[in-house]
Design a protein around this motif. Structure first.
Motif, mmCIF file in Angstrom:
data_model
loop_
_atom_site.group_PDB
_atom_site.id
_atom_site.type_symbol
_atom_site.label_atom_id
_atom_site.label_comp_id
_atom_site.label_asym_id
_atom_site.label_seq_id
_atom_site.Cartn_x
_atom_site.Cartn_y
_atom_site.Cartn_z
ATOM 1 N N GLY A 219 -40.147 20.606 -32.759
ATOM 2 C CA GLY A 219 -39.941 21.458 -31.599
ATOM 3 C C GLY A 219 -39.071 22.655 -31.918
ATOM 4 O O GLY A 219 -38.895 23.543 -31.076
ATOM 5 N N ILE A 220 -38.506 22.706 -33.117
ATOM 6 C CA ILE A 220 -37.627 23.805 -33.520
ATOM 7 C C ILE A 220 -38.438 24.941 -34.141
ATOM 8 O O ILE A 220 -38.280 26.111 -33.782
ATOM 9 C CB ILE A 220 -36.539 23.298 -34.490
ATOM 10 C CG1 ILE A 220 -35.674 22.254 -33.775
ATOM 11 C CG2 ILE A 220 -35.698 24.452 -35.015
ATOM 12 C CD1 ILE A 220 -34.728 21.503 -34.680
ATOM 13 N N ILE A 221 -39.298 24.598 -35.086
ATOM 14 C CA ILE A 221 -40.237 25.570 -35.665
ATOM 15 C C ILE A 221 -41.599 25.299 -35.037
ATOM 16 O O ILE A 221 -42.245 24.298 -35.344
ATOM 17 C CB ILE A 221 -40.329 25.424 -37.198
ATOM 18 C CG1 ILE A 221 -38.950 25.566 -37.848
ATOM 19 C CG2 ILE A 221 -41.317 26.447 -37.757
ATOM 20 C CD1 ILE A 221 -38.301 26.922 -37.660
ATOM 21 N N PRO A 222 -42.064 26.147 -34.124
ATOM 22 C CA PRO A 222 -43.325 25.870 -33.428
ATOM 23 C C PRO A 222 -44.533 26.020 -34.344
ATOM 24 O O PRO A 222 -44.471 26.670 -35.388
ATOM 25 C CB PRO A 222 -43.345 26.918 -32.313
ATOM 26 C CG PRO A 222 -42.471 28.019 -32.808
ATOM 27 C CD PRO A 222 -41.415 27.382 -33.659
ATOM 28 N N ARG A 223 -45.635 25.409 -33.942
ATOM 29 C CA ARG A 223 -46.871 25.475 -34.718
ATOM 30 C C ARG A 223 -47.292 26.929 -34.978
ATOM 31 O O ARG A 223 -47.787 27.249 -36.053
ATOM 32 C CB ARG A 223 -48.003 24.729 -33.996
ATOM 33 C CG ARG A 223 -49.353 24.842 -34.706
ATOM 34 C CD ARG A 223 -50.428 24.080 -33.996
ATOM 35 N NE ARG A 223 -50.330 22.652 -34.236
ATOM 36 C CZ ARG A 223 -50.863 22.034 -35.295
ATOM 37 N NH1 ARG A 223 -51.519 22.733 -36.209
ATOM 38 N NH2 ARG A 223 -50.759 20.729 -35.423
ATOM 39 N N GLU A 224 -47.105 27.784 -33.986
ATOM 40 C CA GLU A 224 -47.514 29.186 -34.148
ATOM 41 C C GLU A 224 -46.774 29.848 -35.303
ATOM 42 O O GLU A 224 -47.337 30.662 -36.039
ATOM 43 C CB GLU A 224 -47.255 29.969 -32.857
ATOM 44 C CG GLU A 224 -48.062 29.497 -31.655
ATOM 45 C CD GLU A 224 -47.492 28.238 -31.030
ATOM 46 O OE1 GLU A 224 -48.281 27.469 -30.426
ATOM 47 O OE2 GLU A 224 -46.265 28.013 -31.133
ATOM 48 N N SER A 225 -45.511 29.498 -35.488
ATOM 49 C CA SER A 225 -44.730 30.059 -36.588
ATOM 50 C C SER A 225 -45.227 29.521 -37.931
ATOM 51 O O SER A 225 -45.351 30.268 -38.911
ATOM 52 C CB SER A 225 -43.250 29.727 -36.396
ATOM 53 O OG SER A 225 -42.457 30.375 -37.357
#
Length: 300
Positions: A219-225
């Motif tokens: 939840g910290i680094i989102p999939r989009e990133s």
């Protein structure tokens, strides 16, 4: 595998790092607010594959002094790494593995010091600069700090994972909070603003082997990133079942996942060494032949 803790001085400022194993050099860079102690089992998993792991405490953490104000940037962190490696006598190209904030530093280090890097492995890394709110894609710099904080507790659950992750997180996080809370805030803002897609595109064009790994419950680094990093690097990326700190919960699985990266780097290293040995033998042979011809040309 047991490593050793060492201290040195970089530009007249104290620095700490861990060292474990022998063989292919691997540089392991830790995540935000942590240090090399948190990754003890990860270091062991890599070292057991025939690697020498160098795991520094990045500036501002783990007893390593902060960067001066005019050097506080990802470029500054990358230069500090280059100076550290020179100080401790590591001159061979490395496999660079970076987790979270350490991933961002890894990208910048590889970009600015390409000749020092053999391969790059990013694990739940910053730098993709993409975040989705509802159905709209935004720059991750627009993500409010409270939203980042909201997802941190979820990084250590479920309970089975919490019992493994919390003890190792606390080992570095609490001392860092007590020692230098200002550095934690400064680095958080630096990580939040990081956009390293241009650097990754340049590394892709240079032919650097790049692997990108992400935990599907992060939840910290989102999939989009994560996907933005993959697009910039020209790689498919690997998705595992885990949260932001999954490699701390399951270091053995992490070791298995990067086995291919390690083996490919070892093979490339062996080819380079054999080529260098053949070149040295040919050079020696030419010298012997030259001396022989010189002696033949001398009058009796």
């Amino acid at each position: 595998m047991t490593g050793v803790e060492r201290r040195t001085v970089v530009h007249d400022r104290p620095a700490s790092y861990g060292l474990a194993g022998e063989g292919l050099p691997v540089l392991l860079l830790h995540g935000w607010a942590l240090g090399q102690h948190t990754y003890r089992d990860v270091i062991g998993a890599i070292a057991e594959q025939g690697c020498q792991v160098i795991a520094p405490a990045l500036p501002g953490f783990g007893g390593t002094a902060e960067l001066p104000g005019d050097e506080f940037s990802l470029r500054g962190y990358a230069q500090w790494l280059a100076d550290l490696l020179e100080t401790i006598g590591i001159d061979e190209p490395l496999v660079v593995v970076g987790h979270s904030f350490g991933g961002g530093v890894s990208v910048r280090f590889a970009h600015d010091h390409r000749a020092r890097v053999r391969a790059l492995v990013l694990v739940n890394s910053i730098g993709g600069s993409s975040w989705k709110r509802g159905r709209t894609l935004h720059s991750i710099t627009e993500r409010p700090l409270w939203d980042w904080g909201l997802h941190f507790p979820g990084d250590v659950w479920p309970l089975r994972q919490a019992t493994r992750v919390l003890p190792v997180l606390v080992e570095d996080l609490v001392p860092n909070l007590l020692r230098n809370p200002r550095a934690i805030v400064k680095v958080a803002n630096l990580a939040r603003r990081a956009d390293l897609r241009d650097e990754l595109e340049a590394l892709r064009d240079s032919g650097l082997p790049i692997s990108i790994i992400w935990g599907r419950r992060d939840g910290i680094i989102p999939r989009e990133s994560f996907e933005a990093l993959c697009v910039a690097s020209g790689v498919e990326g690997t998705v595992v079942d885990g949260s932001h700190s999954w490699l701390l919960a399951d270091p053995a699985h992490f070791g298995e996942i990067i086995t291919n990266d390690v083996n490919v780097a070892k093979a490339a290293r062996d080819i380079e060494r054999r080529a260098a040995e053949r070149g040295a033998r040919r050079k020696g042979l030419r010298r012997v032949q030259s001396l022989s011809l010189w002696h033949q040309a001398q009058p009796d």
